[in-house]
Design an enzyme around this catalytic site. Structure first.
Site, PDB file in Angstrom:
ATOM      1  N   ALA A  39       0.867  -1.173   0.000  1.00 29.68           N
ATOM      2  CA  ALA A  39       0.000   0.000   0.000  1.00 29.68           C
ATOM      3  C   ALA A  39       0.909   1.230   0.000  1.00 29.68           C
ATOM      4  O   ALA A  39       1.950   1.222   0.657  1.00 29.68           O
ATOM      5  CB  ALA A  39      -0.889  -0.002   1.236  1.00 29.68           C
ATOM      6  N   LYS A  40       0.501   2.257  -0.741  1.00 27.86           N
ATOM      7  CA  LYS A  40       1.346   3.461  -0.824  1.00 27.86           C
ATOM      8  C   LYS A  40       0.911   4.404   0.301  1.00 27.86           C
ATOM      9  O   LYS A  40       0.128   5.336   0.088  1.00 27.86           O
ATOM     10  CB  LYS A  40       1.190   4.072  -2.222  1.00 27.86           C
ATOM     11  CG  LYS A  40       2.328   4.972  -2.628  1.00 27.86           C
ATOM     12  CD  LYS A  40       2.310   5.217  -4.121  1.00 27.86           C
ATOM     13  CE  LYS A  40       3.122   6.437  -4.516  1.00 27.86           C
ATOM     14  NZ  LYS A  40       4.539   6.364  -4.219  1.00 27.86           N
ATOM     15  N   ILE A  41       1.389   4.103   1.493  1.00 29.62           N
ATOM     16  CA  ILE A  41       0.926   4.768   2.715  1.00 29.62           C
ATOM     17  C   ILE A  41       1.834   5.954   3.046  1.00 29.62           C
ATOM     18  O   ILE A  41       3.061   5.821   3.091  1.00 29.62           O
ATOM     19  CB  ILE A  41       0.941   3.772   3.895  1.00 29.62           C
ATOM     20  CG1 ILE A  41       0.004   2.594   3.614  1.00 29.62           C
ATOM     21  CG2 ILE A  41       0.559   4.471   5.193  1.00 29.62           C
ATOM     22  CD1 ILE A  41       0.143   1.436   4.598  1.00 29.62           C
TER      23      ILE A  41
END
Ligand code: PMP
Length: 314
Positions: free
Chosen positions: A157-159
């Site tokens: 996830a591109k958190i």
């Protein structure tokens, strides 16, 4: 950068950048509780066209990131594509652009959690030139920082908050005289760069860490696997990669929306190949650049033509 004239999308409205502000205690700012995308648009003056690259893939990944973070996107992928086209049109961009969509926890209160905090969504498009000078092989190092593990916070996830990991590695590398860092996973296997996936070439085969190696599932990574196979007849093996394999490789390159395909000239002061951009890297990079600027009709489906879309809907 002068942002004052940029039109952004926030709270389902098109606003001037200066009008769209968040408060000091905003959850996403305090705790990094957000997820985002980075999308490139290439301006081709001869065609007077702005080509947005792999919009659908990016918004699908944003939806996945939001799901992992139990955040609500409240827009379909198709709506997000339409809004992005409109944003580029409203800004009348005639330059390369970088589009930054993000969903974040918007409450202005104290208390770390994900539940019972409202989400907000925005897209900011900015004019963009080059991220890293791709004209030569980069000098890179293996970072002393390890890539966050999926059991800590999932890198697929591109958190927002996960970019602390990238920022620590990138600054350490640059301040020690390198261009970029390679992060290893907690178990010592190669993961990725601070904002790039990594490939190596050896004996006519490409290798890249598989998605279980704590990497972001890069859109460019997937594109490169496809064009290497279909255009150059070069297979890519996705598996865990040892640090020593980096030093033994004939070619190493990074892939990412910002950097495109970017050759590595040395790793930990050991020359890669002849220290210049390797032949497979050069061929892939040239092909990729042709694809993202609309010069390879077979790959037209990867692109969204901003100004042609406006004419169609007018
Ligand atoms: N890994 C990380 C940590 C990144 O931030 C990025 C940039 N989004 C990438 C890999 C490359 O992904 P993409 O090709 O989708 O830009």
């Amino acid at each position: 950068m002068d942002l004052s004239s940029i039109t952004v999308y926030a709270d389902r409205r098109f606003l001037n950048y200066e009008e769209a502000k968040v408060g000091l205690l905003t959850h996403g700012l305090q705790y990094g509780t957000g997820c985002f995308e980075g999308i490139r648009g290439y301006w081709v003056p001869e065609e007077r066209e702005l080509f947005l690259v792999q919009l659908r893939d990016h918004f699908e990944r944003l939806a996945t990131s939001a799901k992992i973070m139990t955040m609500e996107l409240r827009h379909t992928v198709d709506e997000l594509i339409d809004v992005t086209i409109e944003l580029c049109l409203r800004n009348r961009y005639e330059s390369h652009v970088y589009v930054r969509p993000f969903v974040y926890k918007a409450a202005e209160d104290v208390g770390v959690r994900l539940h019972n905090v409202p989400d907000a969504f925005a897209i900011v498009p900015i004019p963009f030139a080059q991220y890293i000078d791709a004209g030569r092989g980069l000098d890179v190092c293996v970072s002393s920082w390890r890539r966050a593990d999926d059991t800590m916070a999932p890198p697929r996830a591109k958190i927002t908050g996960l970019y602390v990991n990238s920022a620590l590695a990138k600054s350490e590398a640059v301040q020690n005289g390198y261009d970029e860092a390679i992060l290893l996973s907690h178990d010592g296997h190669v993961a990725e760069g601070s904002a790039e996936n990594i490939f190596l070439a050896r004996r006519g085969v490409l290798y890249t860490p598989d998605p279980s190696q704590n990497v972001l599932e890069g859109v460019t990574r997937r594109s490169v696997i496809e064009i290497a196979r279909d255009e150059l007849g070069i297979p890519t093996v996705e598996r865990s990669i040892d640090r020593g394999e980096l030093y033994a490789a004939e070619e190493v390159f990074f892939t990412g929306t910002a950097v495109g395909i970017c050759g590595v000239g040395s790793i930990d002061r050991r020359q890669v190949g002849d220290g210049d951009i390797g032949p497979i890297t050069a061929r892939l990079s040239e092909l990729y650049n042709r694809i993202v600027t609309g010069r390879e009709p077979r790959y037209e489906s990867w692109l969204t033509r901003v100004y042609a879309s406006a004419k169609i809907s007018a």
